[in-house]
Design a protein around this motif. Sequence first.
Motif, PDB file in Angstrom:
ATOM      1  N   GLU A 119       0.693  -1.307   0.252  1.00  0.00           N
ATOM      2  CA  GLU A 119       0.050  -0.225  -0.034  1.00  0.00           C
ATOM      3  C   GLU A 119       0.939   1.080   0.022  1.00  0.00           C
ATOM      4  OE1 GLU A 119      -3.753   2.068   3.022  1.00  0.00           O
ATOM      5  OE2 GLU A 119      -2.200   0.315   3.962  1.00  0.00           O
ATOM      6  N   LEU A 120       0.292   2.177  -1.306  1.00  0.00           N
ATOM      7  CA  LEU A 120       1.229   3.327  -0.883  1.00  0.00           C
ATOM      8  C   LEU A 120       0.612   4.404   0.247  1.00  0.00           C
ATOM      9  CD1 LEU A 120       3.407   4.892  -2.760  1.00  0.00           C
ATOM     10  CD2 LEU A 120       1.671   5.928  -4.040  1.00  0.00           C
ATOM     11  N   LEU A 121       2.325   4.925   0.597  1.00  0.00           N
ATOM     12  CA  LEU A 121       1.751   5.919   1.969  1.00  0.00           C
ATOM     13  C   LEU A 121       2.288   6.396   2.137  1.00  0.00           C
ATOM     14  CD1 LEU A 121       3.660   2.744   4.625  1.00  0.00           C
ATOM     15  CD2 LEU A 121       1.050   3.691   4.343  1.00  0.00           C
ATOM     16  N   LYS A 122       3.714   7.084   1.200  1.00  0.00           N
ATOM     17  CA  LYS A 122       4.287   8.237   0.923  1.00  0.00           C
ATOM     18  C   LYS A 122       4.539   8.623  -0.020  1.00  0.00           C
ATOM     19  CE  LYS A 122       7.760  10.032   2.812  1.00  0.00           C
ATOM     20  NZ  LYS A 122       8.249  10.466   3.756  1.00  0.00           N
ATOM     21  N   LEU A 123       4.405   9.896  -1.158  1.00  0.00           N
ATOM     22  CA  LEU A 123       5.029   9.808  -2.346  1.00  0.00           C
ATOM     23  C   LEU A 123       5.611  11.579  -2.064  1.00  0.00           C
ATOM     24  CD1 LEU A 123       5.064   9.224  -5.331  1.00  0.00           C
ATOM     25  CD2 LEU A 123       2.923  10.497  -5.295  1.00  0.00           C
ATOM     26  N   SER A 124       7.109  10.704  -2.651  1.00  0.00           N
ATOM     27  CA  SER A 124       7.772  12.187  -2.112  1.00  0.00           C
ATOM     28  C   SER A 124       8.802  12.925  -3.696  1.00  0.00           C
ATOM     29  CB  SER A 124       9.503  11.751  -1.505  1.00  0.00           C
ATOM     30  OG  SER A 124       8.551  11.938  -0.146  1.00  0.00           O
ATOM     31  N   PHE A 125       8.275  14.223  -4.111  1.00  0.00           N
ATOM     32  CA  PHE A 125       8.896  14.202  -5.044  1.00  0.00           C
ATOM     33  C   PHE A 125      10.433  14.945  -4.948  1.00  0.00           C
ATOM     34  CE2 PHE A 125       4.244  13.783  -6.575  1.00  0.00           C
ATOM     35  CZ  PHE A 125       4.634  13.190  -7.484  1.00  0.00           C
ATOM     36  N   TRP A 126      11.716  14.956  -6.046  1.00  0.00           N
ATOM     37  CA  TRP A 126      12.293  15.438  -5.422  1.00  0.00           C
ATOM     38  C   TRP A 126      13.059  16.373  -6.768  1.00  0.00           C
ATOM     39  CZ3 TRP A 126      14.342  16.231  -0.350  1.00  0.00           C
ATOM     40  CH2 TRP A 126      13.271  14.823   0.327  1.00  0.00           C
ATOM     41  N   LYS A 127      13.379  17.758  -6.545  1.00  0.00           N
ATOM     42  CA  LYS A 127      13.634  18.434  -7.730  1.00  0.00           C
ATOM     43  C   LYS A 127      14.928  17.844  -8.032  1.00  0.00           C
ATOM     44  CE  LYS A 127      14.027  23.295  -9.669  1.00  0.00           C
ATOM     45  NZ  LYS A 127      14.277  22.762 -11.116  1.00  0.00           N
ATOM     46  N   GLU A 128      15.667  17.652  -9.587  1.00  0.00           N
ATOM     47  CA  GLU A 128      16.688  17.318  -9.857  1.00  0.00           C
ATOM     48  C   GLU A 128      17.313  19.176 -10.166  1.00  0.00           C
ATOM     49  OE1 GLU A 128      15.822  15.102 -13.594  1.00  0.00           O
ATOM     50  OE2 GLU A 128      15.352  13.789 -12.375  1.00  0.00           O
ATOM     51  N   VAL A 129      18.617  18.260  -9.971  1.00  0.00           N
ATOM     52  CA  VAL A 129      19.764  19.630 -10.522  1.00  0.00           C
ATOM     53  C   VAL A 129      20.495  19.358 -11.489  1.00  0.00           C
ATOM     54  CG1 VAL A 129      21.460  20.706  -9.777  1.00  0.00           C
ATOM     55  CG2 VAL A 129      19.706  19.220  -7.837  1.00  0.00           C
ATOM     56  N   GLU A 130      19.801  20.492 -12.141  1.00  0.00           N
ATOM     57  CA  GLU A 130      20.882  20.113 -13.785  1.00  0.00           C
ATOM     58  C   GLU A 130      22.254  21.170 -13.474  1.00  0.00           C
ATOM     59  OE1 GLU A 130      18.827  23.078 -15.996  1.00  0.00           O
ATOM     60  OE2 GLU A 130      16.473  22.260 -15.471  1.00  0.00           O
ATOM     61  N   SER A 131      22.881  19.547 -14.404  1.00  0.00           N
ATOM     62  CA  SER A 131      24.944  19.855 -14.043  1.00  0.00           C
ATOM     63  C   SER A 131      24.972  21.055 -15.435  1.00  0.00           C
ATOM     64  CB  SER A 131      24.823  19.219 -13.776  1.00  0.00           C
ATOM     65  OG  SER A 131      24.541  18.280 -14.869  1.00  0.00           O
ATOM     66  N   GLN A 132      25.708  21.731 -15.345  1.00  0.00           N
ATOM     67  CA  GLN A 132      26.411  22.842 -16.287  1.00  0.00           C
ATOM     68  C   GLN A 132      27.764  22.629 -16.588  1.00  0.00           C
ATOM     69  OE1 GLN A 132      25.127  27.068 -15.798  1.00  0.00           O
ATOM     70  NE2 GLN A 132      22.794  26.701 -14.658  1.00  0.00           N
TER      71      GLN A 132
END
Length: 132
Positions: A119-132
């Motif tokens: 069962e899904l308890l938590k959904l986490s989103f993390w911003k991807e850092v763009e490498s330059q």
Amino acid sequence: MSRNTQHLMLFCTAVVLFVTACLYGQRNIRILNDALNDRVKTNAAMEGRVHTTLHTSGLVGYTGAEVLHTVRQMTGTRVRVEVDGHEYVIDPLEHRSVVIPVELDGKYRSEYNRSESGELLKLSFWKEVESQ
């Protein structure tokens, strides 16, 4: 035929149909359970010879707009939604102007935290850092 006799016959017919439906459902459940148990035994007997052939091309990314939509849609469920380490529970009917700090064009990766039963308890989103 009297009215009471007709009602008795209809009632008896309904009872017989109900009992028949219950027995049929019980039989189907038994058949499906036996098939599932047989499949589990077959897979266990394979001793590691089963290999998956489906491979994904990489991690699935989400845009900030999709993240924002998900946060608002998951409100009212038991699933907690987290964006960059901050948990958000927003009722769109009560708090229409609440701002979630999300870049709409940004790329986000997701993490799914599930219980032992799946069962899904938590959904986490993390911003991807763009490498330059």
